[in-house]
Structures are given as C-alpha cells and as structure tokens.
Design a protein around this motif. Structure first.
Motif, PDB file in Angstrom:
ATOM      1  N   ALA A 165      34.484  50.019  44.864  1.00  0.00           N
ATOM      2  CA  ALA A 165      34.075  48.538  45.246  1.00  0.00           C
ATOM      3  C   ALA A 165      33.462  48.912  46.874  1.00  0.00           C
ATOM      4  O   ALA A 165      32.322  48.570  46.951  1.00  0.00           O
ATOM      5  CB  ALA A 165      34.974  47.711  45.585  1.00  0.00           C
ATOM      6  N   GLN A 166      33.867  49.814  47.465  1.00  0.00           N
ATOM      7  CA  GLN A 166      33.475  50.156  48.644  1.00  0.00           C
ATOM      8  C   GLN A 166      32.207  51.303  48.683  1.00  0.00           C
ATOM      9  O   GLN A 166      31.275  51.153  49.666  1.00  0.00           O
ATOM     10  CB  GLN A 166      34.626  50.989  49.589  1.00  0.00           C
ATOM     11  N   PRO A 177      33.019  38.303  37.066  1.00  0.00           N
ATOM     12  CA  PRO A 177      33.085  36.712  37.437  1.00  0.00           C
ATOM     13  C   PRO A 177      33.171  36.734  39.133  1.00  0.00           C
ATOM     14  O   PRO A 177      33.652  37.618  39.664  1.00  0.00           O
ATOM     15  CB  PRO A 177      34.519  35.898  37.078  1.00  0.00           C
ATOM     16  N   ALA A 178      32.500  35.669  39.536  1.00  0.00           N
ATOM     17  CA  ALA A 178      32.495  35.508  41.011  1.00  0.00           C
ATOM     18  C   ALA A 178      33.852  35.693  41.602  1.00  0.00           C
ATOM     19  O   ALA A 178      34.003  36.205  42.846  1.00  0.00           O
ATOM     20  CB  ALA A 178      31.794  34.179  41.401  1.00  0.00           C
ATOM     21  N   GLN A 200      34.932  38.253  44.733  1.00  0.00           N
ATOM     22  CA  GLN A 200      35.354  37.754  46.063  1.00  0.00           C
ATOM     23  C   GLN A 200      36.530  38.050  46.287  1.00  0.00           C
ATOM     24  O   GLN A 200      36.916  38.291  47.465  1.00  0.00           O
ATOM     25  CB  GLN A 200      35.500  36.100  45.909  1.00  0.00           C
ATOM     26  N   THR A 201      37.656  38.287  45.371  1.00  0.00           N
ATOM     27  CA  THR A 201      38.815  38.808  45.595  1.00  0.00           C
ATOM     28  C   THR A 201      38.810  40.132  46.145  1.00  0.00           C
ATOM     29  O   THR A 201      39.644  40.558  47.014  1.00  0.00           O
ATOM     30  CB  THR A 201      39.879  38.634  44.191  1.00  0.00           C
ATOM     31  N   LEU A 202      38.066  41.056  45.439  1.00  0.00           N
ATOM     32  CA  LEU A 202      37.784  42.527  45.682  1.00  0.00           C
ATOM     33  C   LEU A 202      37.242  42.468  47.148  1.00  0.00           C
ATOM     34  O   LEU A 202      37.639  43.344  48.141  1.00  0.00           O
ATOM     35  CB  LEU A 202      37.049  43.192  45.007  1.00  0.00           C
ATOM     36  N   ALA A 203      36.321  41.571  47.390  1.00  0.00           N
ATOM     37  CA  ALA A 203      35.585  41.574  48.758  1.00  0.00           C
ATOM     38  C   ALA A 203      36.554  41.432  49.976  1.00  0.00           C
ATOM     39  O   ALA A 203      36.794  41.918  51.055  1.00  0.00           O
ATOM     40  CB  ALA A 203      34.542  40.460  48.780  1.00  0.00           C
TER      41      ALA A 203
END
Length: 257
Positions: free
Chosen positions: A166-167, A218-219, A223-226
């Motif tokens: 993700a990063q 899904p959004a 958002q959770t990972l962010a």
C-alpha cells in the motif's frame, strides 16, 4: 478484467488424470483460471487420455508431462492432487493458497471397461462442481466482508506485506523477501492468500510478477488501509528501510529469476 486464479493439478506421473484435469478446467472456464499440471515422477502424456479428451471435444494442445520442480517458487491459489500418493508426497508444497485432495482410480491400471472415458467423466463432473463452488465463494469485491479483511491482516506477515505494498504502490516477490527477511516460498504462499481474498492483484512482466492493491477495492477498505498507514508503525519503517537498501532493485535479475 477479473484476475485469473492459478491452479496446479498434481499426479505422480502427470500422464493421465492430472492432464485430463488441466485440459478440462481450461476448457470449462478459460477466463477464470490459469491452469498447469505436473508430477513428482513425470513420464509422457498417456495417448489413451489424450484420445478420451479429443472425443469429448476438449483441446489437448500444449499438454505435456512436467516435473514438479519446474514450478518451484511459483504461487498458486489452488493445488489439487488427483491421487492419494501425490497428496501424500506433495502435502507441503510451498506457494499454495489452498490444498485440495481428490482421488480417482488410475485408468491405466483399471480393469473397468472404458476406464479412460469413465475417469474423464468423473473428473469433468468434479471440475464443474469446483468451478461452481469457487465462483460462488468469490463474491464481488464490493461485497467484501470486514471479517475477510481482518482475517487476512491478523497474520503478521500478511499485514506487513499489505502495508508495504500500500505504501510503495507495487512490489515483486524478491522485494518483499528482502524487506520482510522471509523465505520466498513463505512470501509467495501469503501473496496467494491475499490475492485469493481479493485484496491484491498481480501483473506479469516477462518472468516477474508484481503485486499491488486491487484497483476495485471497496472505498472502506482503502480508507481502512490509509488510516493504518498514518500510525507510523516502526515495523513498517524498518521494512521500508531494508527495501530501499536492497541492491539492484531496478533489474531484479538475481533474486527474481
């Protein structure tokens, strides 16, 4: 375009049953599966198995007997054995997301009339059931349940590689191996599980495979990972330091080969 699931069929000689399964799954759902077969003691494709497939109208193009070692280091969503002996010998194969053991009588040693046709029909029915069950199991990404995400991230290795991907945006197996200081088979196995869950998508470039977050997550998952990435996890910082200290990252010729 949806991601194909990778399936490896195994039988000791990779001569009849696993060859039938490879051809049948490729014939049944060519858009959903990338299919291979192999055996710990490969020989030649049984001509009777080839004939049975052709009589059913299933292409035998490209079928040949392959050693199991030819798939070393590769990740598969499903590893399916076709006989008890291969199930025993291959029960610890690295890089498998899910093991499935099937057992069909060897048509080469069967006393039954039309043994190859009968075996082919049995495998065909099992293949159709497999496709039906797995298509239902893989719900659309927009229906991804929170418990699926948290179950994936409950494992330390999968959580670390997910944060790192993700990063960084996109990473290959060799980069994750260097960053996490884990073996390639272990990394490949966890990547297969994350891909099967729908969290990751891969792309192939020559001999290399690169992983990224699935573009249609899904959004709420994004958002959770962010939010997780804002926690300044010291473990993630250490993993990124090892990643960026890795030598020869651009060509990856040594570690990714």
């Amino acid at each position: 375009m949806s991601q194909k699931s990778r399936v490896l069929f195994l039988c000791v000689a990779n001569a009849a049953r696993s060859q039938m399964a490879e051809a049948l799954l490729r014939h049944t759902d060519p858009e959903g599966y990338e299919v291979c077969s192999a055996g710990p003691q490969p020989s030649e494709v049984d001509p009777h198995a080839r004939l049975a497939l052709e009589q059913l109208g299933v292409s035998t193009e490209g079928l040949y007997s392959k050693p199991l070692e030819s798939f070393d280091g590769q990740a598969f969503d499903y590893v399916i054995t076709l006989c008890d002996k291969s199930a025993f010998e291959c029960s610890t194969l690295p890089g498998a997301g899910e093991y499935i053991a099937w057992d069909f009588e060897d048509p080469a040693t069967s006393q039954q009339a039309n043994a190859y046709t009968h075996c082919l029909q049995q495998i065909h029915e099992r293949i159709k059931l497999f496709v039906l069950v797995k298509s239902k199991a893989h719900a659309p990404l927009q229906m991804l349940a929170p418990v699926t995400l948290f179950k994936c991230l409950a494992d330390d290795t999968r959580a670390r590689m997910t944060q790192l991907i993700a990063q960084e945006g996109e990473l290959c197996v060799c980069e994750l191996t260097a960053a996490l200081q884990e073996s390639q088979p272990k990394v490949s196995r966890h990547l297969a599980q994350l891909r099967s869950s729908g969290l990751l998508q891969d792309r192939r470039a020559g001999q290399w495979v690169y992983y990224r977050l699935h573009p249609h997550l899904p959004a709420w998952v994004r958002q959770t990972l962010a939010q997780v990435l804002t926690a300044d996890d010291p473990q993630l910082a250490e993993d990124r330091l090892r990643l960026h200290s890795m030598r020869d990252r651009p060509d990856r010729a040594v570690l990714c080969g």
